[in-house]
Design an enzyme around this catalytic site. Structure first.
Site, mmCIF file in Angstrom:
data_model
loop_
_atom_site.group_PDB
_atom_site.id
_atom_site.type_symbol
_atom_site.label_atom_id
_atom_site.label_comp_id
_atom_site.label_asym_id
_atom_site.label_seq_id
_atom_site.Cartn_x
_atom_site.Cartn_y
_atom_site.Cartn_z
ATOM 1 N N ARG A 240 38.886 14.350 -32.416
ATOM 2 C CA ARG A 240 39.464 15.685 -32.479
ATOM 3 C C ARG A 240 39.806 16.000 -33.933
ATOM 4 O O ARG A 240 40.349 15.164 -34.660
ATOM 5 C CB ARG A 240 40.727 15.789 -31.617
ATOM 6 C CG ARG A 240 40.467 15.903 -30.126
ATOM 7 C CD ARG A 240 39.796 17.240 -29.783
ATOM 8 N NE ARG A 240 39.620 17.448 -28.348
ATOM 9 C CZ ARG A 240 38.549 17.095 -27.653
ATOM 10 N NH1 ARG A 240 37.557 16.468 -28.272
ATOM 11 N NH2 ARG A 240 38.465 17.363 -26.368
ATOM 12 N N GLU A 269 37.530 25.291 -34.640
ATOM 13 C CA GLU A 269 36.117 25.324 -34.263
ATOM 14 C C GLU A 269 35.787 26.648 -33.603
ATOM 15 O O GLU A 269 36.600 27.181 -32.840
ATOM 16 C CB GLU A 269 35.804 24.156 -33.311
ATOM 17 C CG GLU A 269 36.028 22.800 -33.961
ATOM 18 C CD GLU A 269 35.741 21.633 -33.019
ATOM 19 O OE1 GLU A 269 35.268 21.889 -31.885
ATOM 20 O OE2 GLU A 269 36.005 20.487 -33.386
ATOM 21 N N HIS A 288 30.294 19.473 -33.358
ATOM 22 C CA HIS A 288 30.927 18.990 -32.123
ATOM 23 C C HIS A 288 29.881 18.789 -31.024
ATOM 24 O O HIS A 288 29.986 19.312 -29.911
ATOM 25 C CB HIS A 288 32.013 19.970 -31.648
ATOM 26 C CG HIS A 288 33.037 19.301 -30.762
ATOM 27 N ND1 HIS A 288 34.330 19.764 -30.656
ATOM 28 C CD2 HIS A 288 32.965 18.216 -29.937
ATOM 29 C CE1 HIS A 288 35.009 19.000 -29.801
ATOM 30 N NE2 HIS A 288 34.189 18.051 -29.358
#
Length: 327
Positions: A240, A269, A288
């Protein structure tokens, strides 16, 4: 028709799964096909959540906060299913609303571990740089770069759960020395030497973060942490973004406090197009995607797990990997 039982009224309701996130049309098609055909699947961007949340009895949330304010509008919600991380879900608020919460920890552990090793190999083998140089028709005899082999290097994994332990297995195949730190003192392995955090930071050539985000891990990697690392060490984060203080990392990378970083996750993000990280030469970035390797935000095992858990909710059974307990 797929159905859920409303425990308050005893009425039978259609299975209505709401998924938030940013998906291409093809990705939406792949994801939708992973669920039974008689379930209603709605995939919407995070900004549209309030238009759909009142009908949903299952929520799979990405890029949204599942908090009390949202739950007050979720009149039919029975189940929140996350990926591995669950830092965006107020579990206590869900419990008060009699809503189950589960994560999918370990389901895509191998995919993430492979991505970590791919990032490490790409960094030390300069794959991105050499690929671009070849495609830009640069003079191959004048390329300047520094690389290395993995054999003999020390890799430290912070967190030794499903992902960290799989990274250890893969790293051993490259003849790396593996150090591991975990808050669970019972975690042991033949593939890694368990050490304290300061030892891991000081001795590792590569540090990979494989922990959940919570208040104890938020900004774990800050200016002080980075100063303890080897000056040529590589930091890898697929966990994370907020585990790292991004401002401190950028300064460390610009001033060569550490060698480089490979990042799949970020404080915000999608990563801003103006982020300084995009301009740094000692950084490798991916958007990601570590847990979903096929490029369409789809991972078959992940969605099989989701379906099985939703079916357990249908049968009034406790879901796998549940993060709360309902009375």
């Amino acid at each position: 028709m797929g159905q859920c039982i409303n425990e308050k009224t005893g009425a039978v309701a259609e299975v209505n799964v709401l998924i938030t996130g940013y998906f291409t049309d093809y990705s939406k098609q792949r994801v939708t096909q992973a669920f039974p055909q008689d379930w209603r699947i709605q995939i919407v961007e995070p900004e549209q959540i309030e238009l759909f949340i009142s009908e949903a009895n299952v929520l799979i949330p990405e890029h949204i906060q599942v908090n009390g304010e949202l739950l007050n509008k979720a009149h039919n919600l029975k189940f929140v299913q996350t990926g591995a991380g669950f830092d965006n879900v107020d579990i206590e608020a869900c419990t008060k609303k009699n809503i189950w919460v589960s994560n999918a920890a370990g389901v895509n552990a191998n995919a993430v571990a492979e991505h970590i090793m791919a990032l490490i190999l790409g960094y030390y083998k300069n794959i991105s740089y050499l690929d671009q140089a070849m495609k830009n028709r640069e003079d191959e005899t004048k390329l300047v770069y520094v690389g290395g082999e993995l054999a003999g290097k020390t890799i430290g994994t912070i967190g030794f759960g499903a992902i960290g332990s799989r990274v250890a297995e893969l790293a051993k195949a490259f003849r790396m020395k593996v150090l591991a730190y975990d808050t669970n003192p019972n975690r042991q392995s033949d593939d890694a030497e368990m050490v304290d955090l300061d030892t891991l930071i000081a001795q590792s050539d590569v540090i990979t973060l494989n922990i959940f985000l919570n208040e104890s891990t938020r900004h774990l990697v800050d200016k002080q942490f980075l100063a303890k690392m080897k000056s040529d060490a590589l930091l890898v984060n697929t966990a994370r973004g907020p585990i790292i203080c991004e401002e401190d990392l950028i300064e460390a990378l610009k001033n060569n406090v550490i060698g480089g970083a490979c990042l799949d996750v970020f404080t915000r993000e999608p990563l801003s197009v103006d982020s300084e990280l995009r301009a740094l030469k000692n950084v490798v970035l991916t958007p990601h995607t570590a847990g979903m390797p096929d490029g369409t935000k789809f991972h078959e095992k992940r969605y099989q797990f989701f379906v099985e858990n939703i079916e357990r909710i249908q049968r009034n059974e406790t879901p796998h990997n549940h993060l709360n307990q309902l009375s």
